[in-house]
Write a protein that holds these residues in place. Sequence first.
Motif, PDB file in Angstrom:
ATOM      1  N   LYS A  82     104.731  43.931  59.213  1.00  0.00           N
ATOM      2  CA  LYS A  82     106.123  43.560  58.940  1.00  0.00           C
ATOM      3  C   LYS A  82     106.521  42.431  59.892  1.00  0.00           C
ATOM      4  O   LYS A  82     106.460  42.582  61.115  1.00  0.00           O
ATOM      5  N   LEU A  83     106.936  41.324  59.313  1.00  0.00           N
ATOM      6  CA  LEU A  83     107.400  40.179  60.094  1.00  0.00           C
ATOM      7  C   LEU A  83     108.901  40.014  59.924  1.00  0.00           C
ATOM      8  O   LEU A  83     109.442  40.272  58.846  1.00  0.00           O
ATOM      9  N   PHE A  84     109.545  39.603  60.994  1.00  0.00           N
ATOM     10  CA  PHE A  84     110.983  39.350  61.002  1.00  0.00           C
ATOM     11  C   PHE A  84     111.786  40.586  60.605  1.00  0.00           C
ATOM     12  O   PHE A  84     112.917  40.480  60.136  1.00  0.00           O
ATOM     13  N   GLY A  85     111.189  41.758  60.715  1.00  0.00           N
ATOM     14  CA  GLY A  85     111.882  42.998  60.432  1.00  0.00           C
ATOM     15  C   GLY A  85     112.003  43.383  58.974  1.00  0.00           C
ATOM     16  O   GLY A  85     112.534  44.431  58.651  1.00  0.00           O
ATOM     17  N   PHE A  86     111.509  42.528  58.054  1.00  0.00           N
ATOM     18  CA  PHE A  86     111.667  42.862  56.634  1.00  0.00           C
ATOM     19  C   PHE A  86     110.529  42.367  55.735  1.00  0.00           C
ATOM     20  O   PHE A  86     110.347  42.858  54.634  1.00  0.00           O
ATOM     21  N   TRP A  87     109.769  41.419  56.158  1.00  0.00           N
ATOM     22  CA  TRP A  87     108.788  40.768  55.308  1.00  0.00           C
ATOM     23  C   TRP A  87     107.417  41.401  55.505  1.00  0.00           C
ATOM     24  O   TRP A  87     106.796  41.254  56.556  1.00  0.00           O
ATOM     25  N   LEU A  88     106.919  42.143  54.505  1.00  0.00           N
ATOM     26  CA  LEU A  88     105.606  42.787  54.578  1.00  0.00           C
ATOM     27  C   LEU A  88     104.560  41.896  53.933  1.00  0.00           C
ATOM     28  O   LEU A  88     104.699  41.505  52.768  1.00  0.00           O
ATOM     29  N   ILE A  89     103.531  41.551  54.703  1.00  0.00           N
ATOM     30  CA  ILE A  89     102.433  40.748  54.168  1.00  0.00           C
ATOM     31  C   ILE A  89     101.106  41.358  54.610  1.00  0.00           C
ATOM     32  O   ILE A  89     101.026  42.045  55.630  1.00  0.00           O
ATOM     33  N   CYS A  90     100.070  41.106  53.836  1.00  0.00           N
ATOM     34  CA  CYS A  90      98.737  41.572  54.208  1.00  0.00           C
ATOM     35  C   CYS A  90      98.184  40.652  55.288  1.00  0.00           C
ATOM     36  O   CYS A  90      98.382  39.434  55.243  1.00  0.00           O
ATOM     37  N   ALA A  91      97.521  41.250  56.242  1.00  0.00           N
ATOM     38  CA  ALA A  91      96.964  40.502  57.365  1.00  0.00           C
ATOM     39  C   ALA A  91      95.534  40.958  57.622  1.00  0.00           C
ATOM     40  O   ALA A  91      95.177  42.098  57.349  1.00  0.00           O
ATOM     41  N   ASP A  92      94.743  40.035  58.150  1.00  0.00           N
ATOM     42  CA  ASP A  92      93.356  40.325  58.496  1.00  0.00           C
ATOM     43  C   ASP A  92      93.162  40.210  60.000  1.00  0.00           C
ATOM     44  O   ASP A  92      93.729  39.323  60.642  1.00  0.00           O
ATOM     45  N   MET A  93      92.357  41.108  60.526  1.00  0.00           N
ATOM     46  CA  MET A  93      92.010  41.112  61.942  1.00  0.00           C
ATOM     47  C   MET A  93      90.490  41.178  62.047  1.00  0.00           C
ATOM     48  O   MET A  93      89.818  41.698  61.151  1.00  0.00           O
ATOM     49  N   ALA A  94      89.959  40.670  63.148  1.00  0.00           N
ATOM     50  CA  ALA A  94      88.528  40.776  63.423  1.00  0.00           C
ATOM     51  C   ALA A  94      88.373  41.313  64.835  1.00  0.00           C
ATOM     52  O   ALA A  94      89.210  41.068  65.709  1.00  0.00           O
TER      53      ALA A  94
END
Length: 196
Positions: A82-94
């Motif tokens: 969750k970015l900016f308290g409202f925006w849900l996006i898929c993210a990748d980590m390594a």
Amino acid sequence: MKHSVYIVVATLITLIEQIYARSCVVDSFKVKEDFDIQRYGGTWYAISKKDPEGLFLQDNISAEYTVDEDGTMTASSKGRVKLFGFWLICADMAAQYSVPDSAVPAKMYMTYQGLASYLSSGGDNYWVIDTDYDNYAITYACRTLKEDGTCNDGYSIIFSRNPRGFSQAILRIVRQKQEELCMAGQFQSVLQSGAC
């Protein structure tokens, strides 16, 4: 006489608090004995988690662990953040894992990086507290310790090979381990809707 009773009660309370605090000392936590990193490899789905302070993956978390023949492990993780308290996006980590003490292979150190600028990078301990390799894995990290050796900022993820969760028998094991980590009641379920 009343004063003596108060002193005895206060002393008992102090002793009980010290015993409890000692059981929550991070260095006293048991990890998986005879940990087999080769069997640990593969896909795991987060079923529940206790977050650390700061930005952390919210839901639909999965990790693909790859173990080379020499035992070196890397992971590719994904989930929604969750970015900016409202925006849900898929993210990748390594992440890359090292074993500081070969006598305790379940106590690894994880170096991680977000594959986008808004995700953090850094390093944490990565301890495999328990796993049966086929159904569940319980991981733990403590980022900062208090002076008494208990954790100030820690997190834990309960993984499953199946995104739908566990049987009742495995849930009992998981709950017992959460107690042993002094984190009972601090976990939240992780949605696995296939969004990522």
